[in-house]
Design an enzyme around this catalytic site. Sequence first.
Site, PDB file in Angstrom:
ATOM      1  N   GLY A  55      48.366 -40.980 -37.391  1.00  0.00           N
ATOM      2  CA  GLY A  55      48.500 -40.487 -36.025  1.00  0.00           C
ATOM      3  C   GLY A  55      48.052 -41.535 -35.031  1.00  0.00           C
ATOM      4  CD  GLN A  75      44.317 -43.838 -31.142  1.00  0.00           C
ATOM      5  OE1 GLN A  75      45.213 -43.031 -31.382  1.00  0.00           O
ATOM      6  NE2 GLN A  75      43.572 -44.366 -32.090  1.00  0.00           N
ATOM      7  CB  CYS A 104      39.791 -42.867 -35.160  1.00  0.00           C
ATOM      8  SG  CYS A 104      40.562 -43.134 -33.557  1.00  0.00           S
ATOM      9  CG  LEU A 105      44.978 -46.317 -36.602  1.00  0.00           C
ATOM     10  CD1 LEU A 105      46.424 -46.200 -36.141  1.00  0.00           C
ATOM     11  CD2 LEU A 105      44.846 -47.396 -37.665  1.00  0.00           C
ATOM     12  CG  HIS A 131      41.932 -37.445 -34.478  1.00  0.00           C
ATOM     13  ND1 HIS A 131      40.787 -37.843 -35.124  1.00  0.00           N
ATOM     14  CD2 HIS A 131      42.450 -38.575 -33.908  1.00  0.00           C
ATOM     15  CE1 HIS A 131      40.608 -39.137 -34.923  1.00  0.00           C
ATOM     16  NE2 HIS A 131      41.608 -39.609 -34.203  1.00  0.00           N
ATOM     17  CD  GLU A 132      46.121 -39.115 -33.314  1.00  0.00           C
ATOM     18  OE1 GLU A 132      45.889 -39.822 -32.318  1.00  0.00           O
ATOM     19  OE2 GLU A 132      45.718 -39.399 -34.461  1.00  0.00           O
ATOM     20  CG  HIS A 168      42.744 -40.418 -29.302  1.00  0.00           C
ATOM     21  ND1 HIS A 168      41.687 -41.301 -29.216  1.00  0.00           N
ATOM     22  CD2 HIS A 168      43.039 -40.316 -30.622  1.00  0.00           C
ATOM     23  CE1 HIS A 168      41.353 -41.715 -30.429  1.00  0.00           C
ATOM     24  NE2 HIS A 168      42.154 -41.123 -31.320  1.00  0.00           N
TER      25      HIS A 168
HETATM   26  C1  QAP Z   1      43.609 -39.366 -37.236  1.00  0.00           C
HETATM   27  O1  QAP Z   1      43.764 -41.611 -37.955  1.00  0.00           O
HETATM   28  C2  QAP Z   1      43.101 -38.630 -38.447  1.00  0.00           C
HETATM   29  O2  QAP Z   1      39.333 -46.673 -40.282  1.00  0.00           O
HETATM   30  C3  QAP Z   1      44.545 -40.511 -37.535  1.00  0.00           C
HETATM   31  O3  QAP Z   1      40.316 -48.993 -41.200  1.00  0.00           O
HETATM   32  C4  QAP Z   1      42.647 -39.309 -39.576  1.00  0.00           C
HETATM   33  O4  QAP Z   1      45.513 -42.681 -38.835  1.00  0.00           O
HETATM   34  C5  QAP Z   1      43.074 -37.282 -38.441  1.00  0.00           C
HETATM   35  C6  QAP Z   1      42.887 -45.879 -40.182  1.00  0.00           C
HETATM   36  C7  QAP Z   1      42.177 -38.601 -40.674  1.00  0.00           C
HETATM   37  C8  QAP Z   1      42.613 -36.585 -39.549  1.00  0.00           C
HETATM   38  C9  QAP Z   1      42.183 -37.238 -40.671  1.00  0.00           C
HETATM   39  C10 QAP Z   1      41.517 -45.761 -40.049  1.00  0.00           C
HETATM   40  C11 QAP Z   1      43.405 -47.075 -40.663  1.00  0.00           C
HETATM   41  C12 QAP Z   1      43.796 -44.799 -39.787  1.00  0.00           C
HETATM   42  C13 QAP Z   1      40.687 -46.798 -40.401  1.00  0.00           C
HETATM   43  C14 QAP Z   1      44.315 -42.644 -38.646  1.00  0.00           C
HETATM   44  C15 QAP Z   1      41.199 -48.000 -40.886  1.00  0.00           C
HETATM   45  C16 QAP Z   1      42.564 -48.130 -41.019  1.00  0.00           C
HETATM   46  C17 QAP Z   1      43.397 -43.695 -39.090  1.00  0.00           C
HETATM   47 CO    CO Z   2      42.107 -41.489 -33.347  1.00  0.00          CO
END
Ligand code: QAP
Ligand code: CO
Length: 167
Positions: free
Chosen positions: A46, A51, A91-92, A133-134, A137
Amino acid sequence: MAPLEILEFPDPRLRTVAKPVQNVDGRIVEMADRMLDAMYEAPGIGLAATQVNFHQRLIVLDVSEKQDQPLILINPQIITGEGELETKEGCLSVPGFYEPVNRYEQIQLEAINRDGDPFTLDAEGLLAVCIQHEMDHLEGKLFVDYLSNTKRQLIRKKLQKLQKQQA
Ligand code: QAP
Ligand code: CO
């Protein structure tokens, strides 16, 4: 086109509240496509416009296993939320950190698609969690805001140190 840069916590621009999209024009569709590229590249499930320093109400997601089911949500609004689900979120914009957060387990949502047409969506489980979550943001909110002050400060210090090394 240059790839989009993803802002990282504690960048103050992540605290911006996004404005509603007034018109789903070519600019919005192009931004959505570039956000999907950036999300798949990461890879992530997401990404919110906030972001990538674009402050309009637009999010992209794909929680499918094969990463072949892109979803674009413009001006998303939660109509109903039910149940509770704790998920280890990442989270990215907070790379390398994953912590449990509680969200609704099921949501009903209204949004606009890339054709500019309104639609409703029933989501549950990881998709529901990711949408919430998104959407946070777009309000300038991050998952680390749900953690203890101590945990959040620790994450902030570690990320700032890494960001200084990279600069
Ligand atoms: C939100 O997050 C989310 O730390 C989206 O080093 C995530 O795509 C909602 C990511 C999990 C619910 C559960 C994170 C990539 C990606 C990192 C993501 C990383 C590389 C996060
Ligand atoms: Co995020």
